[in-house]
Design a protein around this motif. Structure first.
Motif, PDB file in Angstrom:
ATOM      1  N   VAL A  84      16.174  59.872 113.667  1.00  0.00           N
ATOM      2  CA  VAL A  84      14.720  59.792 113.507  1.00  0.00           C
ATOM      3  C   VAL A  84      14.300  60.379 112.163  1.00  0.00           C
ATOM      4  O   VAL A  84      13.495  59.788 111.444  1.00  0.00           O
ATOM      5  CB  VAL A  84      13.997  60.521 114.677  1.00  0.00           C
ATOM      6  N   LEU A  85      14.890  61.529 111.799  1.00  0.00           N
ATOM      7  CA  LEU A  85      14.547  62.156 110.519  1.00  0.00           C
ATOM      8  C   LEU A  85      14.893  61.228 109.347  1.00  0.00           C
ATOM      9  O   LEU A  85      14.087  61.043 108.434  1.00  0.00           O
ATOM     10  CB  LEU A  85      15.274  63.493 110.368  1.00  0.00           C
ATOM     11  N   ARG A  86      16.083  60.621 109.397  1.00  0.00           N
ATOM     12  CA  ARG A  86      16.476  59.701 108.320  1.00  0.00           C
ATOM     13  C   ARG A  86      15.516  58.529 108.236  1.00  0.00           C
ATOM     14  O   ARG A  86      15.105  58.130 107.153  1.00  0.00           O
ATOM     15  CB  ARG A  86      17.895  59.174 108.572  1.00  0.00           C
ATOM     16  N   ARG A  87      15.158  57.991 109.399  1.00  0.00           N
ATOM     17  CA  ARG A  87      14.309  56.800 109.431  1.00  0.00           C
ATOM     18  C   ARG A  87      12.903  57.103 108.923  1.00  0.00           C
ATOM     19  O   ARG A  87      12.321  56.318 108.178  1.00  0.00           O
ATOM     20  CB  ARG A  87      14.254  56.292 110.879  1.00  0.00           C
ATOM     21  N   ASP A  88      12.351  58.251 109.330  1.00  0.00           N
ATOM     22  CA  ASP A  88      10.950  58.538 109.035  1.00  0.00           C
ATOM     23  C   ASP A  88      10.741  59.249 107.705  1.00  0.00           C
ATOM     24  O   ASP A  88       9.673  59.164 107.123  1.00  0.00           O
ATOM     25  CB  ASP A  88      10.337  59.403 110.148  1.00  0.00           C
ATOM     26  N   ARG A  89      11.753  59.960 107.224  1.00  0.00           N
ATOM     27  CA  ARG A  89      11.484  60.838 106.073  1.00  0.00           C
ATOM     28  C   ARG A  89      12.367  60.590 104.859  1.00  0.00           C
ATOM     29  O   ARG A  89      12.107  61.157 103.794  1.00  0.00           O
ATOM     30  CB  ARG A  89      11.625  62.311 106.515  1.00  0.00           C
ATOM     31  N   LEU A  90      13.418  59.770 105.008  1.00  0.00           N
ATOM     32  CA  LEU A  90      14.338  59.576 103.894  1.00  0.00           C
ATOM     33  C   LEU A  90      14.466  58.098 103.527  1.00  0.00           C
ATOM     34  O   LEU A  90      14.306  57.222 104.370  1.00  0.00           O
ATOM     35  CB  LEU A  90      15.723  60.130 104.252  1.00  0.00           C
ATOM     36  N   GLY A  91      14.757  57.844 102.259  1.00  0.00           N
ATOM     37  CA  GLY A  91      15.060  56.484 101.792  1.00  0.00           C
ATOM     38  C   GLY A  91      16.410  56.513 101.101  1.00  0.00           C
ATOM     39  O   GLY A  91      16.801  57.531 100.528  1.00  0.00           O
ATOM     40  N   PHE A  92      17.129  55.395 101.165  1.00  0.00           N
ATOM     41  CA  PHE A  92      18.486  55.349 100.624  1.00  0.00           C
ATOM     42  C   PHE A  92      18.698  54.124  99.745  1.00  0.00           C
ATOM     43  O   PHE A  92      18.235  53.042 100.066  1.00  0.00           O
ATOM     44  CB  PHE A  92      19.510  55.266 101.768  1.00  0.00           C
ATOM     45  N   VAL A  93      19.444  54.322  98.656  1.00  0.00           N
ATOM     46  CA  VAL A  93      19.940  53.197  97.865  1.00  0.00           C
ATOM     47  C   VAL A  93      21.417  53.464  97.597  1.00  0.00           C
ATOM     48  O   VAL A  93      21.764  54.493  97.016  1.00  0.00           O
ATOM     49  CB  VAL A  93      19.246  53.066  96.493  1.00  0.00           C
ATOM     50  N   PHE A  94      22.266  52.568  98.042  1.00  0.00           N
ATOM     51  CA  PHE A  94      23.697  52.742  97.812  1.00  0.00           C
ATOM     52  C   PHE A  94      24.220  51.610  96.952  1.00  0.00           C
ATOM     53  O   PHE A  94      23.580  50.573  96.806  1.00  0.00           O
ATOM     54  CB  PHE A  94      24.457  52.811  99.138  1.00  0.00           C
ATOM     55  N   GLN A  95      25.433  51.845  96.418  1.00  0.00           N
ATOM     56  CA  GLN A  95      26.016  50.845  95.533  1.00  0.00           C
ATOM     57  C   GLN A  95      26.256  49.537  96.289  1.00  0.00           C
ATOM     58  O   GLN A  95      26.023  48.460  95.775  1.00  0.00           O
ATOM     59  CB  GLN A  95      27.328  51.384  94.962  1.00  0.00           C
ATOM     60  N   ALA A  96      26.775  49.647  97.524  1.00  0.00           N
ATOM     61  CA  ALA A  96      26.836  48.478  98.402  1.00  0.00           C
ATOM     62  C   ALA A  96      25.461  48.425  99.046  1.00  0.00           C
ATOM     63  O   ALA A  96      25.044  49.366  99.689  1.00  0.00           O
ATOM     64  CB  ALA A  96      27.915  48.653  99.455  1.00  0.00           C
ATOM     65  N   TYR A  97      24.730  47.346  98.823  1.00  0.00           N
ATOM     66  CA  TYR A  97      23.275  47.389  99.028  1.00  0.00           C
ATOM     67  C   TYR A  97      22.868  47.582 100.477  1.00  0.00           C
ATOM     68  O   TYR A  97      21.759  47.977 100.766  1.00  0.00           O
ATOM     69  CB  TYR A  97      22.641  46.104  98.487  1.00  0.00           C
ATOM     70  N   ASN A  98      23.784  47.264 101.437  1.00  0.00           N
ATOM     71  CA  ASN A  98      23.440  47.402 102.855  1.00  0.00           C
ATOM     72  C   ASN A  98      22.205  46.606 103.249  1.00  0.00           C
ATOM     73  O   ASN A  98      21.395  47.072 104.046  1.00  0.00           O
ATOM     74  CB  ASN A  98      23.235  48.874 103.233  1.00  0.00           C
ATOM     75  N   LEU A  99      22.051  45.410 102.684  1.00  0.00           N
ATOM     76  CA  LEU A  99      20.944  44.550 103.122  1.00  0.00           C
ATOM     77  C   LEU A  99      21.376  43.799 104.377  1.00  0.00           C
ATOM     78  O   LEU A  99      22.564  43.555 104.594  1.00  0.00           O
ATOM     79  CB  LEU A  99      20.581  43.544 102.022  1.00  0.00           C
ATOM     80  N   VAL A 100      20.393  43.457 105.210  1.00  0.00           N
ATOM     81  CA  VAL A 100      20.701  42.685 106.414  1.00  0.00           C
ATOM     82  C   VAL A 100      20.773  41.207 106.025  1.00  0.00           C
ATOM     83  O   VAL A 100      19.785  40.638 105.548  1.00  0.00           O
ATOM     84  CB  VAL A 100      19.614  42.910 107.496  1.00  0.00           C
ATOM     85  N   PRO A 101      21.960  40.571 106.192  1.00  0.00           N
ATOM     86  CA  PRO A 101      22.167  39.218 105.648  1.00  0.00           C
ATOM     87  C   PRO A 101      21.271  38.146 106.259  1.00  0.00           C
ATOM     88  O   PRO A 101      20.949  37.165 105.589  1.00  0.00           O
ATOM     89  CB  PRO A 101      23.646  38.913 105.953  1.00  0.00           C
ATOM     90  N   THR A 102      20.860  38.352 107.515  1.00  0.00           N
ATOM     91  CA  THR A 102      20.067  37.313 108.180  1.00  0.00           C
ATOM     92  C   THR A 102      18.571  37.439 107.895  1.00  0.00           C
ATOM     93  O   THR A 102      17.783  36.585 108.290  1.00  0.00           O
ATOM     94  CB  THR A 102      20.275  37.385 109.709  1.00  0.00           C
ATOM     95  N   LEU A 103      18.162  38.510 107.215  1.00  0.00           N
ATOM     96  CA  LEU A 103      16.737  38.705 106.918  1.00  0.00           C
ATOM     97  C   LEU A 103      16.430  38.334 105.470  1.00  0.00           C
ATOM     98  O   LEU A 103      17.288  38.454 104.598  1.00  0.00           O
ATOM     99  CB  LEU A 103      16.337  40.173 107.156  1.00  0.00           C
ATOM    100  N   THR A 104      15.199  37.903 105.217  1.00  0.00           N
ATOM    101  CA  THR A 104      14.775  37.588 103.855  1.00  0.00           C
ATOM    102  C   THR A 104      14.555  38.886 103.077  1.00  0.00           C
ATOM    103  O   THR A 104      14.553  39.985 103.648  1.00  0.00           O
ATOM    104  CB  THR A 104      13.435  36.823 103.863  1.00  0.00           C
ATOM    105  N   ALA A 105      14.322  38.721 101.760  1.00  0.00           N
ATOM    106  CA  ALA A 105      14.085  39.887 100.896  1.00  0.00           C
ATOM    107  C   ALA A 105      12.915  40.720 101.413  1.00  0.00           C
ATOM    108  O   ALA A 105      13.038  41.945 101.580  1.00  0.00           O
ATOM    109  CB  ALA A 105      13.833  39.429  99.464  1.00  0.00           C
ATOM    110  N   ILE A 106      11.793  40.071 101.696  1.00  0.00           N
ATOM    111  CA  ILE A 106      10.610  40.850 102.125  1.00  0.00           C
ATOM    112  C   ILE A 106      10.848  41.503 103.485  1.00  0.00           C
ATOM    113  O   ILE A 106      10.413  42.636 103.728  1.00  0.00           O
ATOM    114  CB  ILE A 106       9.312  39.985 102.121  1.00  0.00           C
ATOM    115  N   GLU A 107      11.594  40.820 104.364  1.00  0.00           N
ATOM    116  CA  GLU A 107      11.896  41.431 105.669  1.00  0.00           C
ATOM    117  C   GLU A 107      12.812  42.646 105.505  1.00  0.00           C
ATOM    118  O   GLU A 107      12.654  43.658 106.192  1.00  0.00           O
ATOM    119  CB  GLU A 107      12.545  40.400 106.603  1.00  0.00           C
TER     120      GLU A 107
END
Ligand code: ATP
Ligand code: MG
Length: 243
Positions: A84-107
């Motif tokens: 919950v703390l990570r979700r509500d209070r932290l943001g992450f950017v990693f070298q492997a982007y960890n994007l969800v492949p089935t979702l669009t950019a805006i999603e």
């Protein structure tokens, strides 16, 4: 005036493995990350930069010592509370982007807020989308985007919910210098104009020079720091540490 602290580590020690193969990645490391500041972490490969970031962000646990986000001691939280703390209070950017492949950019960009059930600041979202130049790619899936575009989506996602702190591990590692400087300029703007707190790991003295302060690690300890860094100053320190 006392600077407020967004996150800190106290005597943080992380040992991977046991016995003869044990590796001390963090060695009683103590550090403070000022609120509303852009801090970069530099240091030789294997010096503990990613380990510090992962432990500070509650993605991995320490062997001993403490890590805090604001006043909250992360070592006192169970897995659910950490999530919950990570979700509500932290943001992450990693070298492997960890994007969800089935979702669009805006999603992908709005996903953390959607999951948290929070409100999205539309004006801020628009500003982010224009700054990272993704307006005409919003309905593309990650597989239809270049590496640089995917990284821009990852940065936009980390900043979209205005988290207390954004942790970024080599966020410009896969970008050309123009793409990299745009992302870095945007992160600096988020710090200066919106009071965002950012902690970024980078090998690159030009990238790290966008920060307000650069902290150097070596062998799991803080060995140096530079305020108001320039690439030249940082190169000089790197030579001394032996990066
Ligand atoms: N999961 C793991 N298991 C065992 N050892 C690990 C693990 N992760 C990291 N290490 C070791 O801990 C030390 C610190 O690693 P870390 O990834 O924090 O370094 P880094 O400063 O981020 O390096 P780089 O610049 O290469 O990314 C290294 O010696 C590494 O081999
Ligand atoms: Mg690393």
């Amino acid at each position: 005036m006392a600077q407020r602290i967004a996150a800190r580590a106290l005597d943080a020690t992380k040992v991977y493995g046991r016995g003869e193969t044990a590796v001390t990645a963090l060695d009683k490391l103590t550090i403070e990350f000022a609120q509303g500041a852009f801090t970069a972490i530099m240091g030789p490969s294997g010096s503990g930069k990613s380990t510090l970031m992962h432990c500070q962000a509650g993605l991995d646990t320490l062997t001993s010592g403490q890590v805090f986000v604001g006043d909250q001691d992360l070592t006192k939280l169970d897995d659910d509370a950490l999530t919950v703390l990570r979700r509500d209070r932290l943001g992450f950017v990693f070298q492997a982007y960890n994007l969800v492949p089935t979702l669009t950019a805006i999603e992908n960009i709005t996903l953390p807020r959607t999951l948290a059930g929070g409100e999205m600041d539309g004006t801020w979202l628009d500003k982010i989308i224009d700054t990272v130049r993704l307006r005409d790619r919003l309905n593309h899936r990650p597989s239809e985007l270049s590496g640089g575009q995917q990284q821009r989506v990852a940065v936009a996602r980390a900043l979209a919910g205005k988290p207390d702190i954004v942790f970024a591990d080599e966020p410009t590692g896969n970008l050309d210098s123009k793409g990299g400087s745009e992302i870095l300029g945007f992160m600096k703007e988020a710090v200066e104009e919106l009071g965002q707190t950012i902690v970024m790991v980078s090998h690159d003295p030009v990238a790290a020079s966008y920060a307000n302060t650069v902290v150097f690690l070596n062998d799991g300890q803080v060995v140096d720091s530079v305020d108001k860094p320039t690439p030249r100053k940082l190169l000089d320190r790197m030579k001394r540490i032996g990066d």
